[in-house]
Design an enzyme around this catalytic site. Structure first.
Site, PDB file in Angstrom:
ATOM      1  N   ALA A  19      52.681  16.690  19.230  1.00  0.00           N
ATOM      2  CA  ALA A  19      52.242  16.965  17.496  1.00  0.00           C
ATOM      3  C   ALA A  19      51.226  16.834  16.853  1.00  0.00           C
ATOM      4  O   ALA A  19      50.743  17.251  15.856  1.00  0.00           O
ATOM      5  CB  ALA A  19      53.634  16.357  16.761  1.00  0.00           C
ATOM      6  N   SER A 147      64.044  26.209  25.729  1.00  0.00           N
ATOM      7  CA  SER A 147      63.112  27.385  26.037  1.00  0.00           C
ATOM      8  C   SER A 147      64.443  28.005  26.872  1.00  0.00           C
ATOM      9  O   SER A 147      64.628  27.971  27.148  1.00  0.00           O
ATOM     10  CB  SER A 147      61.991  27.344  26.881  1.00  0.00           C
ATOM     11  OG  SER A 147      61.832  28.277  27.429  1.00  0.00           O
ATOM     12  N   TYR A 163      58.820  24.265  35.357  1.00  0.00           N
ATOM     13  CA  TYR A 163      58.921  24.225  33.619  1.00  0.00           C
ATOM     14  C   TYR A 163      59.978  24.538  33.810  1.00  0.00           C
ATOM     15  O   TYR A 163      61.156  24.381  32.541  1.00  0.00           O
ATOM     16  CB  TYR A 163      57.623  25.461  33.753  1.00  0.00           C
ATOM     17  CG  TYR A 163      58.178  25.440  31.855  1.00  0.00           C
ATOM     18  CD1 TYR A 163      57.377  24.786  30.854  1.00  0.00           C
ATOM     19  CD2 TYR A 163      58.751  26.709  31.056  1.00  0.00           C
ATOM     20  CE1 TYR A 163      57.582  24.516  29.661  1.00  0.00           C
ATOM     21  CE2 TYR A 163      58.809  26.431  29.457  1.00  0.00           C
ATOM     22  CZ  TYR A 163      58.509  26.161  28.959  1.00  0.00           C
ATOM     23  OH  TYR A 163      58.142  25.667  28.005  1.00  0.00           O
ATOM     24  N   ALA A 165      62.965  24.320  35.302  1.00  0.00           N
ATOM     25  CA  ALA A 165      63.971  23.129  36.094  1.00  0.00           C
ATOM     26  C   ALA A 165      63.938  22.099  34.739  1.00  0.00           C
ATOM     27  O   ALA A 165      65.293  21.970  34.438  1.00  0.00           O
ATOM     28  CB  ALA A 165      64.073  23.010  37.299  1.00  0.00           C
ATOM     29  N   ILE A 196      56.110  31.757  21.504  1.00  0.00           N
ATOM     30  CA  ILE A 196      55.647  31.355  20.140  1.00  0.00           C
ATOM     31  C   ILE A 196      54.577  31.361  20.239  1.00  0.00           C
ATOM     32  O   ILE A 196      53.891  30.769  20.897  1.00  0.00           O
ATOM     33  CB  ILE A 196      56.782  30.146  19.780  1.00  0.00           C
ATOM     34  CG1 ILE A 196      58.047  30.369  19.415  1.00  0.00           C
ATOM     35  CG2 ILE A 196      56.010  29.998  17.708  1.00  0.00           C
ATOM     36  CD1 ILE A 196      58.728  31.127  19.016  1.00  0.00           C
TER      37      ILE A 196
HETATM   38  P1  NAP Z   1      51.452  23.626  22.824  1.00  0.00           P
HETATM   39  O1  NAP Z   1      50.453  24.359  21.847  1.00  0.00           O
HETATM   40  O2  NAP Z   1      50.585  22.953  24.299  1.00  0.00           O
HETATM   41  O3  NAP Z   1      51.451  22.160  22.672  1.00  0.00           O
HETATM   42  C1  NAP Z   1      52.398  20.565  23.559  1.00  0.00           C
HETATM   43  C2  NAP Z   1      51.468  19.459  23.044  1.00  0.00           C
HETATM   44  O4  NAP Z   1      52.244  18.149  23.610  1.00  0.00           O
HETATM   45  C3  NAP Z   1      50.229  19.919  23.275  1.00  0.00           C
HETATM   46  O5  NAP Z   1      49.639  18.872  22.350  1.00  0.00           O
HETATM   47  C4  NAP Z   1      50.085  18.645  24.651  1.00  0.00           C
HETATM   48  O6  NAP Z   1      48.578  18.233  24.424  1.00  0.00           O
HETATM   49  C5  NAP Z   1      51.386  17.933  24.327  1.00  0.00           C
HETATM   50  N1  NAP Z   1      50.957  17.025  25.480  1.00  0.00           N
HETATM   51  C6  NAP Z   1      51.201  17.279  26.743  1.00  0.00           C
HETATM   52  N2  NAP Z   1      51.724  16.454  27.233  1.00  0.00           N
HETATM   53  C7  NAP Z   1      52.443  15.121  26.710  1.00  0.00           C
HETATM   54  C8  NAP Z   1      52.117  14.066  27.021  1.00  0.00           C
HETATM   55  N3  NAP Z   1      52.021  13.691  28.288  1.00  0.00           N
HETATM   56  N4  NAP Z   1      53.061  13.412  25.927  1.00  0.00           N
HETATM   57  C9  NAP Z   1      52.801  13.707  24.542  1.00  0.00           C
HETATM   58  N5  NAP Z   1      52.113  14.662  24.568  1.00  0.00           N
HETATM   59  C10 NAP Z   1      51.737  15.805  25.724  1.00  0.00           C
HETATM   60  O7  NAP Z   1      52.626  24.024  23.473  1.00  0.00           O
HETATM   61  P2  NAP Z   1      53.584  24.473  22.220  1.00  0.00           P
HETATM   62  O8  NAP Z   1      53.886  25.797  22.285  1.00  0.00           O
HETATM   63  O9  NAP Z   1      53.411  24.279  20.781  1.00  0.00           O
HETATM   64  O10 NAP Z   1      55.296  23.162  22.661  1.00  0.00           O
HETATM   65  C11 NAP Z   1      55.977  22.805  21.856  1.00  0.00           C
HETATM   66  C12 NAP Z   1      56.971  23.106  22.976  1.00  0.00           C
HETATM   67  O11 NAP Z   1      58.541  24.032  22.781  1.00  0.00           O
HETATM   68  C13 NAP Z   1      57.011  22.668  24.055  1.00  0.00           C
HETATM   69  O12 NAP Z   1      58.106  21.244  24.359  1.00  0.00           O
HETATM   70  C14 NAP Z   1      56.831  23.677  24.625  1.00  0.00           C
HETATM   71  O13 NAP Z   1      57.809  23.705  26.160  1.00  0.00           O
HETATM   72  C15 NAP Z   1      58.015  24.333  23.824  1.00  0.00           C
HETATM   73  N6  NAP Z   1      58.631  25.888  23.908  1.00  0.00           N
HETATM   74  C16 NAP Z   1      56.928  26.524  23.920  1.00  0.00           C
HETATM   75  C17 NAP Z   1      57.091  28.580  23.747  1.00  0.00           C
HETATM   76  C18 NAP Z   1      56.055  28.827  23.026  1.00  0.00           C
HETATM   77  O14 NAP Z   1      56.513  30.110  23.663  1.00  0.00           O
HETATM   78  N7  NAP Z   1      55.429  28.620  22.271  1.00  0.00           N
HETATM   79  C19 NAP Z   1      58.643  28.688  24.125  1.00  0.00           C
HETATM   80  C20 NAP Z   1      59.829  28.117  23.921  1.00  0.00           C
HETATM   81  C21 NAP Z   1      59.619  26.843  24.204  1.00  0.00           C
HETATM   82  P3  NAP Z   1      47.574  18.457  25.344  1.00  0.00           P
HETATM   83  O15 NAP Z   1      47.446  19.746  24.863  1.00  0.00           O
HETATM   84  O16 NAP Z   1      46.586  17.124  25.510  1.00  0.00           O
HETATM   85  O17 NAP Z   1      48.130  18.789  27.102  1.00  0.00           O
END
Ligand code: NAP
Length: 258
Positions: A19, A147, A163, A165, A196
């Site tokens: 977060a 996703s 991813y 999987a 997003i």
């Molecule tokens: P994001 O901006 O990269 O945010 C993900 C956050 O999770 C980052 O702050 C990241 O930190 C943190 N993280 C990574 N590894 C971690 C760990 N081991 N323990 C705790 N935190 C960790 O991406 P987002 O787009 O907001 O993604 C949020 C969720 O939505 C994810 O599950 C993603 O797969 C899903 N999602 C995203 C999209 C899209 O289009 N953006 C679409 C579908 C689903 P670091 O930056 O340090 O790695």
């Protein structure tokens, strides 16, 4: 009253993983806006504290905690500290995730393991540890961010086999855990966003052809905003969705329909 739809969330304790930025941050801010006490957790506690500062500036309550979701000890510590500070856990938003693009034929075992450890095992560890707390009060809500990359919906994502999987696994885990947790008063649902606007999609934006091809299929003609997914998080967290469990809700601007 319609604008009181989320009034049951006031005073609830919510944990949001991953977060410090992106969608996790907006989920945390929105939950705080409707009166939840929010644990903002991520790898960097310093960044989490900035989100908590924002929450507190608006009159809300929060707690910043470092937690690598792939490490059982850190997950247990996060939940323990949450209960110490706020007395309980009502809502878990399993959001932390990584998407490291790599061609299938070049993907290493280590890369596969890292993605599955964070995106799938991490969700299991957080859900199980929180559910044990929720079971004590016979109520709780778990929201797993999956996703449209979860498979079987007609879109493929190159260079993201690990991813995809992991996201398919999340949907299976959501259904199966909903079954076991319903008798304990715990609802479990998933959200499957399309594309997003967060730092995660930077590699797509650097490839204009891929970006154009994706946009061409999205009926609303644009990528989604993190806040639009957070609205769905609020709905699934609240009693407004009291008859929903075991579902995966797609929010994609019409991508799958296009
Ligand atoms: P994001 O901006 O990269 O945010 C993900 C956050 O999770 C980052 O702050 C990241 O930190 C943190 N993280 C990574 N590894 C971690 C760990 N081991 N323990 C705790 N935190 C960790 O991406 P987002 O787009 O907001 O993604 C949020 C969720 O939505 C994810 O599950 C993603 O797969 C899903 N999602 C995203 C999209 C899209 O289009 N953006 C679409 C579908 C689903 P670091 O930056 O340090 O790695």
């Amino acid at each position: 009253m319609v604008n009181n739809i989320y009034k049951d969330l006031k005073g609830k304790v919510a944990i949001v993983t991953g977060a410090r930025r992106g969608m996790g941050k907006t989920h945390a801010l929105k939950l705080a806006q409707v009166g939840c006490k929010v644990v903002v957790s991520d790898i960097s506690e310093e960044d989490c504290q900035k989100v908590v500062d924002e929450i507190e500036k608006s009159g809300g309550e929060g707690l910043a905690l470092k937690c690598d979701v792939s490490k059982k000890k850190e997950v247990e510590e996060m939940v323990k500290k949450t209960v110490e500070k706020f007395g309980k856990v009502d809502i878990l938003v399993n959001n932390a995730g990584i998407a490291q693009f790599k061609p299938f034929l070049e993907m290493t075992e280590e890369e596969w393991d890292k993605t599955l450890d964070i995106n799938l095992k991490g969700y299991f560890l957080c859900a199980q540890t929180c559910a044990r707390e929720m079971a004590k009060q016979k109520s709780g809500v778990i929201i797993n961010i999956a996703s449209v990359a979860m498979g079987q919906v007609g879109v493929g994502f190159p260079n993201l086999v690990h991813y995809c999987a992991s996201k398919g696994g999340i949907v299976g885990m959501t259904e199966a855990s909903a079954l076991e947790l319903a008798p304990l008063g715990i609802r479990v649902n998933a959200i499957s966003p399309g594309v997003i606007e967060t730092p995660m999609i930077d590699p797509i934006k650097k490839d204009p052809e891929q970006e154009k091809a994706i946009l061409a299929r999205i009926l609303l003609g644009r990528v989604g905003k993190p806040e639009e997914v957070s609205n769905l998080v609020l709905f699934l967290a609240s009693a407004a969705s009291s008859y929903m469990t075991g579902s995966d809700v797609v929010i994609d601007g019409g991508w799958l329909a296009g």
